[in-house]
Design an enzyme around this catalytic site. Structure first.
Site, PDB file in Angstrom:
ATOM      1  N   ASP A 160      -1.896  -0.478   5.782  1.00 42.08           N
ATOM      2  CA  ASP A 160      -2.275   0.079   7.089  1.00 42.08           C
ATOM      3  C   ASP A 160      -3.765   0.411   7.211  1.00 42.08           C
ATOM      4  OD1 ASP A 160      -2.191   2.256   5.238  1.00 42.08           O
ATOM      5  OD2 ASP A 160      -2.285   3.609   6.962  1.00 42.08           O
ATOM      6  N   ASP A 187       0.877  -1.163   0.000  1.00 40.94           N
ATOM      7  CA  ASP A 187       0.000   0.000   0.000  1.00 40.94           C
ATOM      8  C   ASP A 187       0.932   1.236   0.000  1.00 40.94           C
ATOM      9  OD1 ASP A 187      -2.298   1.660   0.775  1.00 40.94           O
ATOM     10  OD2 ASP A 187      -1.378   1.653   2.770  1.00 40.94           O
ATOM     11  N   ASP A 247       0.087   5.124   1.209  1.00 41.04           N
ATOM     12  CA  ASP A 247      -0.004   6.046   2.359  1.00 41.04           C
ATOM     13  C   ASP A 247      -0.061   5.280   3.675  1.00 41.04           C
ATOM     14  OD1 ASP A 247      -0.466   8.956   1.313  1.00 41.04           O
ATOM     15  OD2 ASP A 247      -1.606   7.656  -0.010  1.00 41.04           O
TER      16      ASP A 247
HETATM   17  O1  LIG Z   1      -4.404   3.117  -0.316  1.00 36.57           O
HETATM   18  P1  LIG Z   1      -3.471   4.201   0.131  1.00 36.57           P
HETATM   19  O2  LIG Z   1      -2.262   4.326  -0.742  1.00 36.57           O
HETATM   20  O3  LIG Z   1      -3.080   4.054   1.574  1.00 36.57           O
HETATM   21  O4  LIG Z   1      -4.286   5.558  -0.016  1.00 36.57           O
HETATM   22  C1  LIG Z   1      -5.357   5.854   0.887  1.00 36.57           C
HETATM   23  C2  LIG Z   1      -5.566   7.346   0.965  1.00 36.57           C
HETATM   24  O5  LIG Z   1      -4.286   7.906   1.201  1.00 36.57           O
HETATM   25  C3  LIG Z   1      -4.182   9.324   1.206  1.00 36.57           C
HETATM   26  O6  LIG Z   1      -4.782   9.834   2.375  1.00 36.57           O
HETATM   27  C4  LIG Z   1      -4.141   9.417   3.579  1.00 36.57           C
HETATM   28  O7  LIG Z   1      -2.800   9.906   3.595  1.00 36.57           O
HETATM   29  C5  LIG Z   1      -2.670  11.363   3.606  1.00 36.57           C
HETATM   30  C6  LIG Z   1      -1.194  11.694   3.543  1.00 36.57           C
HETATM   31  O8  LIG Z   1      -0.478  11.130   4.596  1.00 36.57           O
HETATM   32  C7  LIG Z   1      -3.358  11.915   4.865  1.00 36.57           C
HETATM   33  O9  LIG Z   1      -3.280  13.332   4.875  1.00 36.57           O
HETATM   34  C8  LIG Z   1      -4.821  11.467   4.875  1.00 36.57           C
HETATM   35  O10 LIG Z   1      -5.442  11.889   6.084  1.00 36.57           O
HETATM   36  C9  LIG Z   1      -4.923   9.942   4.771  1.00 36.57           C
HETATM   37  O11 LIG Z   1      -6.287   9.534   4.632  1.00 36.57           O
HETATM   38  C10 LIG Z   1      -4.813   9.909  -0.030  1.00 36.57           C
HETATM   39  O12 LIG Z   1      -4.767  11.321   0.021  1.00 36.57           O
HETATM   40  C11 LIG Z   1      -6.231   9.406  -0.192  1.00 36.57           C
HETATM   41  O13 LIG Z   1      -6.806   9.960  -1.339  1.00 36.57           O
HETATM   42  C12 LIG Z   1      -6.163   7.898  -0.318  1.00 36.57           C
HETATM   43  O14 LIG Z   1      -7.443   7.362  -0.542  1.00 36.57           O
END
Ligand SMILES: O=P(O)(O)OC[C@H]1O[C@H](O[C@H]2O[C@H](CO)[C@@H](O)[C@H](O)[C@H]2O)[C@H](O)[C@@H](O)[C@@H]1O
Length: 384
Positions: free
Chosen positions: A327, A124, A126
């Site tokens: 995560d 993954d 983020d």
């Molecule tokens: O599937 P992933 O790669 O884990 O993406 C899931 C979401 O990730 C991002 O948001 C998350 O991370 C951001 C940066 O650290 C944080 O600010 C936010 O609160 C988290 O939800 C991304 O911006 C989303 O669009 C994704 O869906």
């Protein structure tokens, strides 16, 4: 581009009641159910409360999910009461780790199980490769992490499966040797396999940024205009909420509330709900301080793992050990697939106890890096 398709589309032609439940709006929970009570009203008169503007999101569970959506950041210990609380949370974390042991401490066990099997790595983005930060546009991966992922990909087929759009996650990772699945697995680039392209609808042959022939699989392609339209509506609806941010991820959209004051969470949830109520073919899922709007299709990160294994010619094989590190709640779909077919390991990245379908855990992104480096070290020093 040559589009070949024979297999049934994963798009569900969901009737409205199912969509409502997917949205979390169960009729029995609505303040004013259209279907009416199942017992005689002549016997009992129930005083009905006038609905308030925010009743939808209070009754459908969105608010509770929002409050539980991300572990609180560690606070500086200023007094002894907080120290006791911290000790308690350490005890809770340590007992949770009995159920989800550290993948680093269990490394020997993992590689013993791998034996001669081909390890395939799914990551993954983020919260796994980059730490969670306030601004999604600044969620950068460290140079050391990039180098760890690059090295892992030298020895093991490696794919990134992200909620972000495929282009965005590629811009952040910048490694051409990986496979990428964006929009929660609804946008996948994989190696060309003739057999595969005739089995999956919406799978076409295309070329990637380097001009290499690839298979492009977009099971939700028909939703593209709808997501664009909803994205605009979400931007418009939330523009006056300080700190709110909406992202367009091509086949899904994200509404972030990490930087929105908690007292405005019911309002932002209601505004999103107001947009979604006109789209019965879209549903909402919860991520880390983010509301994610996505098509109602039978496709998720778990299906993406299966698809990628098949694309790599590695499905239905006992000599393959998939390892998925993630995560978020959306990663649970992938953990479930690995657990259900009883092969491979899900590894949950979490610094707080939470129920999961993963087998192992890692505390944070630095432990993810350490685990990836251990795999490389093991391969370079021990494996044939
Ligand atoms: O599937 P992933 O790669 O884990 O993406 C899931 C979401 O990730 C991002 O948001 C998350 O991370 C951001 C940066 O650290 C944080 O600010 C936010 O609160 C988290 O939800 C991304 O911006 C989303 O669009 C994704 O869906």
């Amino acid at each position: 581009m040559d589009s070949k398709s024979t297999k049934a589309s994963p798009i569900l032609t969901d009737p409205t009641p199912i969509n409502k439940s997917r949205l979390g709006i169960y009729s029995s929970l609505l303040p004013y159910s259209q279907s009416g009570p199942s017992f005689s009203t002549s016997m009992l008169t129930i005083p009905r409360k006038k609905p308030t503007k925010l009743d939808d999101v209070r009754s459908n569970g969105w608010l509770d999910a929002m409050k539980a959506s991300s572990p609180p950041r560690k606070k500086l210990l200023k007094d002894s009461k907080l120290e006791v609380a911290s000790d308690d949370s350490n005890v809770a974390y340590n007992s949770w780790m009995v159920k989800y042991p550290s993948a680093i401490n269990s490394f020997e066990q993992i590689i013993t199980c791998a034996g001669d099997k081909k390890i395939v790595i799914f990551l993954d983005y983020d919260g796994t490769l980059s730490p969670i930060v306030d601004d999604p546009d600044r969620a950068f991966m460290s140079a050391d992490m990039r180098s760890a992922v690059r090295n892992v990909a030298k020895y093991f087929p490696t794919a990134i499966i992200s909620g972000r759009s495929r282009d965005k996650v590629f811009e952040l990772v910048e490694l051409t040797e990986l496979y990428y699945a964006g929009s929660h697995g609804m946008d996948i680039i994989s190696p060309v396999r003739d057999m595969l392209s005739t089995e999956h609808s919406n799978c076409i042959q295309s070329t990637d940024q380097q001009g290499k022939e690839v298979n492009l699989f977009q099971p939700a392609s028909e939703f593209l205009p709808m997501i664009e339209e909803v994205f605009r509506a979400l931007v418009g609806n939330t523009k006056d909420i300080k700190g709110a941010k909406v992202e367009n991820h091509k086949f899904c959209a994200s509404v972030h509330y990490r930087n929105v004051e908690e007292k405005s969470w019911p309002t932002i949830a209601q505004l999103v709900h107001d947009v979604l109520k006109d789209y019965s073919r879209l549903r909402l899922t919860h991520g880390r301080k983010v509301l994610e709007v996505r098509p109602v299709i039978d496709w998720d990160k778990g299906r993406a793992v299966e698809f990628l294994l098949e694309s790599l010619g590695l499905s239905n094989s006992d000599d393959v050990l998939p390892i998925y590190i993630g995560d978020d709640r959306t990663d649970e779909d992938a953990f479930k697939v690995l657990r259900a077919c009883n092969r491979g390991y899900g590894i949950l990245v979490s610094s707080a106890p939470k129920e999961s379908n993963a087998f192992f855990s890692l505390k944070d992104t630095s432990e993810v890096k350490e685990f990836l480096e251990s795999l490389v070290y093991w391969k370079e020093h021990n494996a044939l």
